[in-house]
Design a protein around this motif. Structure first.
Motif, PDB file in Angstrom:
ATOM      1  N   VAL A  24      -0.099   5.058  29.888  1.00 57.75           N
ATOM      2  CA  VAL A  24      -1.233   5.863  30.333  1.00 57.75           C
ATOM      3  C   VAL A  24      -2.540   5.114  30.042  1.00 57.75           C
ATOM      4  O   VAL A  24      -3.474   5.140  30.849  1.00 57.75           O
ATOM      5  CB  VAL A  24      -1.216   7.248  29.647  1.00 57.75           C
ATOM      6  N   ARG A  25      -2.610   4.418  28.917  1.00 52.89           N
ATOM      7  CA  ARG A  25      -3.840   3.719  28.530  1.00 52.89           C
ATOM      8  C   ARG A  25      -4.019   2.392  29.247  1.00 52.89           C
ATOM      9  O   ARG A  25      -5.119   1.856  29.295  1.00 52.89           O
ATOM     10  CB  ARG A  25      -3.851   3.477  27.023  1.00 52.89           C
ATOM     11  N   CYS A  26      -2.940   1.840  29.815  1.00 53.00           N
ATOM     12  CA  CYS A  26      -3.034   0.550  30.499  1.00 53.00           C
ATOM     13  C   CYS A  26      -3.828   0.696  31.793  1.00 53.00           C
ATOM     14  O   CYS A  26      -3.722   1.692  32.493  1.00 53.00           O
ATOM     15  CB  CYS A  26      -1.643   0.016  30.841  1.00 53.00           C
ATOM     16  N   THR A  27      -4.598  -0.334  32.076  1.00 57.63           N
ATOM     17  CA  THR A  27      -5.330  -0.359  33.335  1.00 57.63           C
ATOM     18  C   THR A  27      -5.067  -1.688  34.027  1.00 57.63           C
ATOM     19  O   THR A  27      -4.790  -2.701  33.377  1.00 57.63           O
ATOM     20  CB  THR A  27      -6.840  -0.222  33.108  1.00 57.63           C
ATOM     21  N   LYS A  28      -5.143  -1.675  35.335  1.00 55.46           N
ATOM     22  CA  LYS A  28      -4.964  -2.889  36.112  1.00 55.46           C
ATOM     23  C   LYS A  28      -6.224  -3.740  35.946  1.00 55.46           C
ATOM     24  O   LYS A  28      -7.343  -3.233  36.064  1.00 55.46           O
ATOM     25  CB  LYS A  28      -4.752  -2.516  37.580  1.00 55.46           C
ATOM     26  N   PRO A  29      -6.067  -5.040  35.682  1.00 56.07           N
ATOM     27  CA  PRO A  29      -7.264  -5.868  35.504  1.00 56.07           C
ATOM     28  C   PRO A  29      -8.017  -6.029  36.823  1.00 56.07           C
ATOM     29  O   PRO A  29      -7.418  -6.038  37.904  1.00 56.07           O
ATOM     30  CB  PRO A  29      -6.705  -7.210  35.023  1.00 56.07           C
ATOM     31  N   SER A  30      -9.322  -6.166  36.703  1.00 53.15           N
ATOM     32  CA  SER A  30     -10.121  -6.405  37.906  1.00 53.15           C
ATOM     33  C   SER A  30      -9.867  -7.835  38.382  1.00 53.15           C
ATOM     34  O   SER A  30      -9.253  -8.645  37.689  1.00 53.15           O
ATOM     35  CB  SER A  30     -11.606  -6.215  37.607  1.00 53.15           C
ATOM     36  N   GLU A  33     -11.316 -10.362  35.928  1.00 48.80           N
ATOM     37  CA  GLU A  33     -10.498 -10.511  34.720  1.00 48.80           C
ATOM     38  C   GLU A  33      -9.226 -11.297  35.002  1.00 48.80           C
ATOM     39  O   GLU A  33      -8.832 -12.164  34.209  1.00 48.80           O
ATOM     40  CB  GLU A  33     -10.107  -9.139  34.163  1.00 48.80           C
TER      41      GLU A  33
END
Length: 70
Positions: A24-30, A33
């Protein structure tokens, strides 16, 4: 006996819960990044490759001296 069974069931449940929180806390890098990380990894590969090349380059003559070209 039931305490051991309870503990046996509780450990996988904690693992699954922690895993779900992590996802849930993971985000896809831009894109920026991702490119930055890719550059850092490529530089690391290149540096390690050059180090390995120079170690082998130095090792070959030393090995020939020690072994005597046999």
């Amino acid at each position: 006996m039931s305490e051991k069974l309870k503990e046996f069931v509780e450990i996988p449940q904690e693992f699954v819960h922690d895993g779900q929180q992590f996802l849930v806390r993971c985000t896809k890098p831009s894109r920026k990044e991702f490119i930055q990380i890719s550059k850092a990894v490529a530089i690391g590969f290149a540096v390690m490759g050059f180090i390995g090349y120079f170690v082998k380059l130095i090792h070959i003559p030393i090995n020939n001296i020690l072994v005597g070209g046999a």
